[in-house]
Design an enzyme around this catalytic site. Structure first.
Site, mmCIF file in Angstrom:
data_model
loop_
_atom_site.group_PDB
_atom_site.id
_atom_site.type_symbol
_atom_site.label_atom_id
_atom_site.label_comp_id
_atom_site.label_asym_id
_atom_site.label_seq_id
_atom_site.Cartn_x
_atom_site.Cartn_y
_atom_site.Cartn_z
ATOM 1 N N CYS A 1 0.718 4.653 6.924
ATOM 2 C CA CYS A 1 0.112 4.474 8.256
ATOM 3 C C CYS A 1 1.117 3.745 9.171
ATOM 4 C CB CYS A 1 -1.175 3.665 8.146
ATOM 5 S SG CYS A 1 -2.323 4.359 6.943
ATOM 6 N N CYS B 1 -19.553 -5.802 3.817
ATOM 7 C CA CYS B 1 -18.858 -4.581 4.226
ATOM 8 C C CYS B 1 -17.566 -4.535 3.421
ATOM 9 C CB CYS B 1 -18.553 -4.674 5.719
ATOM 10 S SG CYS B 1 -17.551 -3.310 6.328
ATOM 11 N N CYS C 1 0.702 -0.041 10.256
ATOM 12 C CA CYS C 1 0.189 -1.048 9.312
ATOM 13 C C CYS C 1 1.241 -1.965 8.690
ATOM 14 C CB CYS C 1 -0.596 -0.360 8.196
ATOM 15 S SG CYS C 1 -1.502 -1.563 7.190
ATOM 16 N N ARG D 1 -17.707 -2.460 17.950
ATOM 17 C CA ARG D 1 -16.961 -3.680 17.610
ATOM 18 C C ARG D 1 -15.600 -3.718 18.299
ATOM 19 N NH1 ARG D 1 -17.474 -3.299 12.589
ATOM 20 N NH2 ARG D 1 -19.471 -4.347 12.723
ATOM 21 N N CYS E 1 0.832 -1.214 0.000
ATOM 22 C CA CYS E 1 0.000 0.000 0.000
ATOM 23 C C CYS E 1 0.867 1.264 0.000
ATOM 24 C CB CYS E 1 -0.907 -0.016 1.239
ATOM 25 S SG CYS E 1 -2.024 1.393 1.304
HETATM 26 N N1 SAM Z 1 -6.566 0.502 3.253
HETATM 27 C C1 SAM Z 1 -7.833 0.731 3.785
HETATM 28 C C2 SAM Z 1 -7.855 1.851 4.811
HETATM 29 O O1 SAM Z 1 -6.850 2.124 5.414
HETATM 30 O O2 SAM Z 1 -8.923 2.426 4.992
HETATM 31 C C3 SAM Z 1 -8.479 -0.489 4.382
HETATM 32 C C4 SAM Z 1 -7.693 -1.497 5.192
HETATM 33 S S1 SAM Z 1 -6.995 -0.897 6.729
HETATM 34 C C5 SAM Z 1 -5.891 -2.199 7.140
HETATM 35 C C6 SAM Z 1 -8.327 -0.937 7.879
HETATM 36 C C7 SAM Z 1 -8.091 -0.420 9.273
HETATM 37 O O3 SAM Z 1 -7.454 -1.396 10.069
HETATM 38 C C8 SAM Z 1 -7.205 0.807 9.433
HETATM 39 O O4 SAM Z 1 -7.922 1.969 9.183
HETATM 40 C C9 SAM Z 1 -6.776 0.712 10.882
HETATM 41 O O5 SAM Z 1 -7.643 1.466 11.710
HETATM 42 C C10 SAM Z 1 -6.875 -0.788 11.193
HETATM 43 N N2 SAM Z 1 -5.553 -1.372 11.414
HETATM 44 C C11 SAM Z 1 -4.602 -1.596 10.474
HETATM 45 N N3 SAM Z 1 -3.489 -2.130 11.017
HETATM 46 C C12 SAM Z 1 -3.719 -2.254 12.327
HETATM 47 C C13 SAM Z 1 -2.934 -2.725 13.435
HETATM 48 N N4 SAM Z 1 -1.692 -3.158 13.268
HETATM 49 N N5 SAM Z 1 -3.488 -2.717 14.662
HETATM 50 C C14 SAM Z 1 -4.766 -2.275 14.833
HETATM 51 N N6 SAM Z 1 -5.541 -1.810 13.832
HETATM 52 C C15 SAM Z 1 -5.020 -1.791 12.605
HETATM 53 FE FE1 SF4 Z 2 -2.737 1.167 3.449
HETATM 54 FE FE2 SF4 Z 2 -2.593 -0.049 5.797
HETATM 55 FE FE3 SF4 Z 2 -2.943 2.553 5.702
HETATM 56 FE FE4 SF4 Z 2 -4.965 0.922 4.915
HETATM 57 S S1 SF4 Z 2 -4.115 1.110 6.965
HETATM 58 S S2 SF4 Z 2 -4.223 2.779 3.881
HETATM 59 S S3 SF4 Z 2 -3.733 -0.747 4.036
HETATM 60 S S4 SF4 Z 2 -1.128 1.449 4.962
#
Ligand code: SAM
Ligand code: SF4
Ligand code: DTB
Length: 334
Positions: free
Chosen positions: A58, A130, A61, A262, A54
């Protein structure tokens, strides 16, 4: 029944969040019982339909191309694989199936058409669908709705003033614009945040305040605990206390009485007793199955045992619609 208040001040939210814990839990449990059957938990399943690579940064992530994690970039899954996984989830008792993609924004063209086909097929099985695909345009949101999408997950993660510590490649305002597009298309809104990223108590209050002042409020609120991922800037964050998680959930329940709350990522860190506390505080939805998107989740057997020990049962399908302001809903009303 009157609509929930959406004009909370930050001070009012802080006053609830910092109540003596028994007072807070009592208020949350009383509100919960007015709106939901106590002990009914919605069971959702997650599938990563497009993993890794991606472009966003973030800090939490596993799927960001900016970090060196163990997750490899993969292609969009084929429709048949997604349908097979949805059938498995349904057989395992899930009523909601959530498809996640590691995209900054939903793709234009062929890949988006494939996602629409997945939404049609999964909805056709009788599951609530979803998606979480990153940012959406209004047109994409309309097309997802037409394909049968029930909910869209798009998290705001934390308070606006902490967001710069979480991600630098997009703004809070962009997040809010996608949520507005989802709402406008008549898809129910699922949004929330992550605890344990190094945020302060004031930032947690800010997150709750932002969530509760959406008008209308989100139909689902996700409370994630950071799953620390090796290779990310947040890998060494200390775990958040379950008491903090319970306070956040209870405050969310008081502020957003009709939302599904949730208890999302991070449940492998929680004991059965900590789960009990979170459910008592008003959490009434979980992700079930051994995997979230890339991170582990409790085994099915452990959750089955937990449900049995606590006398919990799976909630029937959520029949609320965003068209009805998200407030209609026979199934969710107690
Ligand atoms: N890429 C899209 C986005 O960011 O909206 C969808 C997938 S993203 C992985 C979905 C959500 O998962 C993120 O917005 C974040 O809040 C949560 N998330 C991702 N990695 C995480 C982690 N290591 N621990 C807890 N929550 C996490
Ligand atoms: Fe990309 Fe992870 Fe951020 Fe979603 S949470 S936008 S998958 S980097
Ligand atoms: C949400 O708030 N939590 C889920 C769902 N929405 C998409 C995702 C959790 C991801 C946990 C980290 C991982 O599996 O990589």
């Amino acid at each position: 029944m009157t609509a929930p208040r959406t004009d909370w001040s930050r001070q009012e939210v802080a006053a609830i969040y910092t109540l003596p814990v028994f007072e807070l839990l009592h208020r949350a449990q009383s509100v919960h019982r007015k709106h939901f059957q106590p002990g009914e938990i919605q069971v959702s399943t997650l599938l990563s339909i497009k993993t890794g690579g991606c472009p966003e940064d973030c800090g939490y992530c596993a799927q960001s191309a900016h970090h060196h994690t163990d997750v490899k970039a993969e292609k969009l899954l084929p429709l048949a694989t997604v349908v097979a996984r949805a059938r498995q989830a349904q057989a395992g008792g899930a009523t909601r199936f959530c498809m996640g993609a590691a995209w900054r924004q939903a793709r234009a063209g062929g890949e988006f058409e494939q996602v629409l086909a997945m939404v049609r097929a999964v909805s056709g099985l009788g599951l609530e669908t979803c998606c979480t695909l990153g940012m959406l345009t209004e047109e994409q949101a309309r097309r997802l709705k037409a394909a049968g999408l029930h909910a869209y997950n798009h998290n705001i993660d934390s308070a606006e003033e902490f967001y710069g510590h979480v991600v630098t490649t997009r703004t809070y305002a962009e997040r809010l614009a996608t949520i507005a597009a989802v709402r406008k298309a008549g898809i129910t809104v699922c949004t929330g945040g992550i605890l344990g990223m190094g945020e302060s108590e004031a930032h947690r209050v800010g997150l709750l305040h932002r969530l509760a002042t959406f008008d209308p409020q989100p139909e689902s609120v996700t409370v994630n605990m950071l799953v620390p991922i090796k290779g990310t800037p947040m890998a060494d964050q200390p775990p958040v206390s379950p008491i903090v998680v319970a306070r956040v959930i209870a405050t969310a329940r008081v502020l957003m009485p009709r939302a599904l709350v949730r208890l999302s990522a991070g449940r492998t860190q929680l004991s059965p007793e900590a789960h009990l506390l979170c459910f008592y505080a008003g959490a009434n939805s979980i992700f079930a199955g051994e995997r979230l998107l890339t991170a582990p989740n409790p085994e099915r057997d452990a959750d089955a045992k937990l449900f049995e020990n606590l006398g919990l049962k799976a909630m029937p399908r959520d029949t609320r619609t965003a068209d009805a302001g998200g407030l209609g809903g026979a199934a969710a009303e107690g």
